[in-house]
Design a protein around this motif. Structure first.
Motif, short mmCIF file in Angstrom:
data_model
loop_
_atom_site.label_atom_id
_atom_site.label_comp_id
_atom_site.label_asym_id
_atom_site.label_seq_id
_atom_site.Cartn_x
_atom_site.Cartn_y
_atom_site.Cartn_z
N UNK A 1 0.86 -1.20 0.00
CA UNK A 1 0.00 0.00 0.00
C UNK A 1 0.89 1.24 0.00
N UNK A 2 0.62 2.14 -0.95
CA UNK A 2 1.37 3.40 -1.03
C UNK A 2 0.43 4.55 -0.71
N UNK A 3 0.67 5.23 0.40
CA UNK A 3 -0.24 6.26 0.88
C UNK A 3 0.28 7.64 0.48
N UNK A 4 -0.66 8.46 -0.03
CA UNK A 4 -0.36 9.85 -0.37
C UNK A 4 -1.32 10.74 0.42
N UNK A 5 -0.84 11.87 0.88
CA UNK A 5 -1.65 12.75 1.73
C UNK A 5 -1.81 14.12 1.09
N UNK A 6 -2.84 14.84 1.55
CA UNK A 6 -3.11 16.19 1.09
C UNK A 6 -4.19 16.81 1.95
N UNK A 7 -4.36 18.12 1.85
CA UNK A 7 -5.37 18.79 2.66
C UNK A 7 -6.77 18.36 2.25
N UNK A 8 -6.96 17.97 0.99
CA UNK A 8 -8.23 17.43 0.50
C UNK A 8 -7.96 16.10 -0.19
N UNK A 9 -9.05 15.34 -0.46
CA UNK A 9 -8.89 14.07 -1.15
C UNK A 9 -8.30 14.29 -2.54
N UNK A 10 -8.77 15.35 -3.24
CA UNK A 10 -8.27 15.63 -4.58
C UNK A 10 -6.78 15.98 -4.54
N UNK A 11 -6.36 16.72 -3.50
CA UNK A 11 -4.95 17.07 -3.39
C UNK A 11 -4.10 15.83 -3.16
N UNK A 12 -4.59 14.91 -2.33
CA UNK A 12 -3.87 13.67 -2.07
C UNK A 12 -3.77 12.81 -3.33
N UNK A 13 -4.89 12.74 -4.09
CA UNK A 13 -4.89 11.98 -5.34
C UNK A 13 -3.92 12.60 -6.33
N UNK A 14 -3.92 13.94 -6.41
CA UNK A 14 -3.01 14.62 -7.33
C UNK A 14 -1.56 14.32 -6.98
N UNK A 15 -1.25 14.25 -5.67
CA UNK A 15 0.10 13.92 -5.24
C UNK A 15 0.49 12.51 -5.70
N UNK A 16 -0.46 11.59 -5.60
CA UNK A 16 -0.19 10.23 -6.04
C UNK A 16 0.02 10.14 -7.54
N UNK A 17 -0.82 10.84 -8.32
CA UNK A 17 -0.70 10.82 -9.78
C UNK A 17 0.63 11.43 -10.21
N UNK A 18 1.06 12.50 -9.52
CA UNK A 18 2.33 13.13 -9.85
C UNK A 18 3.48 12.18 -9.54
N UNK A 19 3.43 11.52 -8.39
CA UNK A 19 4.51 10.60 -8.01
C UNK A 19 4.61 9.41 -8.97
N UNK A 20 3.47 8.94 -9.45
CA UNK A 20 3.45 7.79 -10.36
C UNK A 20 3.54 8.20 -11.82
N UNK A 21 3.48 9.54 -12.07
CA UNK A 21 3.53 10.06 -13.44
C UNK A 21 2.46 9.40 -14.30
N UNK A 22 1.24 9.39 -13.80
CA UNK A 22 0.15 8.69 -14.47
C UNK A 22 -1.10 9.55 -14.50
N UNK A 23 -2.04 9.13 -15.36
CA UNK A 23 -3.35 9.76 -15.41
C UNK A 23 -4.30 9.05 -14.46
N UNK A 24 -5.44 9.70 -14.20
CA UNK A 24 -6.40 9.14 -13.25
C UNK A 24 -6.99 7.83 -13.73
N UNK A 25 -7.16 7.70 -15.08
CA UNK A 25 -7.75 6.46 -15.60
C UNK A 25 -6.76 5.30 -15.63
N UNK A 26 -5.50 5.57 -15.24
CA UNK A 26 -4.49 4.52 -15.24
C UNK A 26 -4.24 3.94 -13.85
N UNK A 27 -4.97 4.43 -12.85
CA UNK A 27 -4.70 3.99 -11.48
C UNK A 27 -5.98 3.56 -10.78
N UNK A 28 -5.79 2.85 -9.70
CA UNK A 28 -6.89 2.46 -8.80
C UNK A 28 -6.72 3.27 -7.52
N UNK A 29 -7.77 3.99 -7.13
CA UNK A 29 -7.70 4.90 -5.98
C UNK A 29 -8.60 4.39 -4.86
N UNK A 30 -8.06 4.33 -3.67
CA UNK A 30 -8.83 3.94 -2.49
C UNK A 30 -8.61 4.98 -1.40
#
Length: 266
Positions: A1-30
Motif C-alpha cells: 500500500x502506497x499512501x499519499x496525503x493532502x489537505x483534500x482528497x483531490x490534493x492527495x490523489x493529485x500527489x499520487x498521480x504526480x509521483x506515479x507520473x500517471x493519469x487518473x484512468x491509469x490507477x486504482x484509488x482507495x
C-alpha cells in the motif's frame, strides 16, 4: 500500500498521480482517511489515499502464471520460446477494466449503511468529548433518538454557560463540527442536534418572540429590518414563525457565516 496525503482528497490523489507520473484512468484509488479540519487545531487530519497503477494490480493478481511458464518450458524443450510467450499473455493489463470498479466502487447493503451510521454516531461522541475536554469542561454525553434520521446529543455539565458560549456560539460551532464529522463517516443523512440544559428549547422561544416583535416593528415603520447573523437552523425557525404572517415577508441575505434573516413589509 502506497499512501499519499493532502489537505483534500483531490490534493492527495493529485500527489499520487504526480509521483506515479500517471493519469487518473491509469490507477486504482482507495480513500484511506477523509480530511478533518478540526476545531481550534484539535482533531485536524489530512486526507490519505492509496494510489496503485492498474497494470501493477493486474500483474500481482497474475503471479501464479510464471509457474506454468516454467513447467511448460520443462515439459516441452523443443519449443521453449513459444511456450513462454503463450503463458505470458495473461499478464497484459486488459483485465484492469473488470477489476477496477470492484475495488473502487464496492456495493454497500442497507444493513452495512445502518452499521456505519451507528458507528459514526459513537465516533462523533468520542470526537466531541475530546474537544470539550480540551476546553476544560467536564461533561457527559447522552444520545436521544429523535424523529427519522434525527439524533440529539445532550451534554450534562456544571459549566453550562461555558459550553453554550455567548449567543450560543460555542455549542453551535460544536454542532457544525459534529455534523461535518457525520457527513464524512457514513452518516450524511443524519441530522444532528447538540443541547445542554434545554438551551435549544429556550433559544427557540427567544427566536419566536424576536420574530414576532420585529414583524410588528416592520409593519409599524414600513421599513425592512436585518436581524443578527444566525446559523441556518435558527434562520429556519424565524422563517417558520412568520410564514403565516400576511403583513411581512422574510428571506435570508449575505454569505456564511454572516448570513442573516431580513423581515420586510409584504
Amino acid at each position: 500500500m502506497t499512501i499519499y496525503t493532502g489537505k483534500t482528497e483531490e490534493a492527495a490523489i493529485a500527489a499520487g498521480l504526480t509521483a506515479l507520473n500517471s493519469r487518473r484512468d491509469q490507477v486504482i484509488i482507495k480513500v484511506v482517511a477523509t480530511p478533518r479540519k478540526g476545531w481550534l487545531g484539535i482533531g485536524r487530519r489530512d486526507a490519505m489515499v492509496d494510489v496503485v497503477l492498474k497494470t501493477v494490480a493486474v500483474a500481482s493478481s497474475a503471479t501464479p502464471e510464471p509457474q506454468s511458464v516454467a513447467s511448460s518450458s520443462m515439459a516441452s524443450s523443443t519449443t521453449p520460446v513459444k511456450t513462454a510467450v503463450a503463458s505470458a499473455e495473461p499478464v497484459v493489463a486488459e483485465p484492469a477494466t473488470d477489476e477496477a470498479p470492484t475495488s473502487s466502487e464496492p456495493t454497500v447493503t442497507p444493513q452495512e449503511r445502518r452499521k456505519r451510521r451507528e458507528a459514526a454516531i459513537e465516533s462523533v461522541q468520542d470526537y466531541l468529548a475530546t474537544i470539550v475536554e480540551q476546553l476544560g469542561i467536564d461533561a457527559t454525553i447522552d444520545v436521544e433518538a429523535g424523529a427519522h434520521r434525527q439524533v440529539r446529543l445532550v451534554f450534562t455539565t456544571d459549566k453550562e454557560g461555558l459550553l453554550i458560549g455567548k449567543h450560543g456560539r460555542t455549542i453551535n460551532a460544536l454542532q457544525s463540527l459534529a455534523q461535518l464529522f457525520l457527513n464524512h463517516h457514513g452518516a450524511a443523512h443524519v441530522e444532528l442536534e447538540l443541547d445542554v440544559a434545554n438551551y435549544r428549547e429556550r433559544r427557540a422561544a427567544t427566536l419566536s418572540r424576536l420574530a414576532e416583535s420585529t414583524a410588528r416593528e416592520v409593519v409599524a415603520t414600513g421599513k425592512p429590518i436585518y436581524l443578527d447573523p444566525m446559523p441556518s437552523f435558527e434562520r429556519k425557525q424565524i422563517h417558520a414563525v412568520l410564514s403565516k404572517n400576511r403583513y411581512v415577508t422574510t428571506y435570508s441575505a449575505g454569505k456564511e457565516p454572516h448570513r442573516a434573516v431580513v423581515i420586510e413589509p409584504a
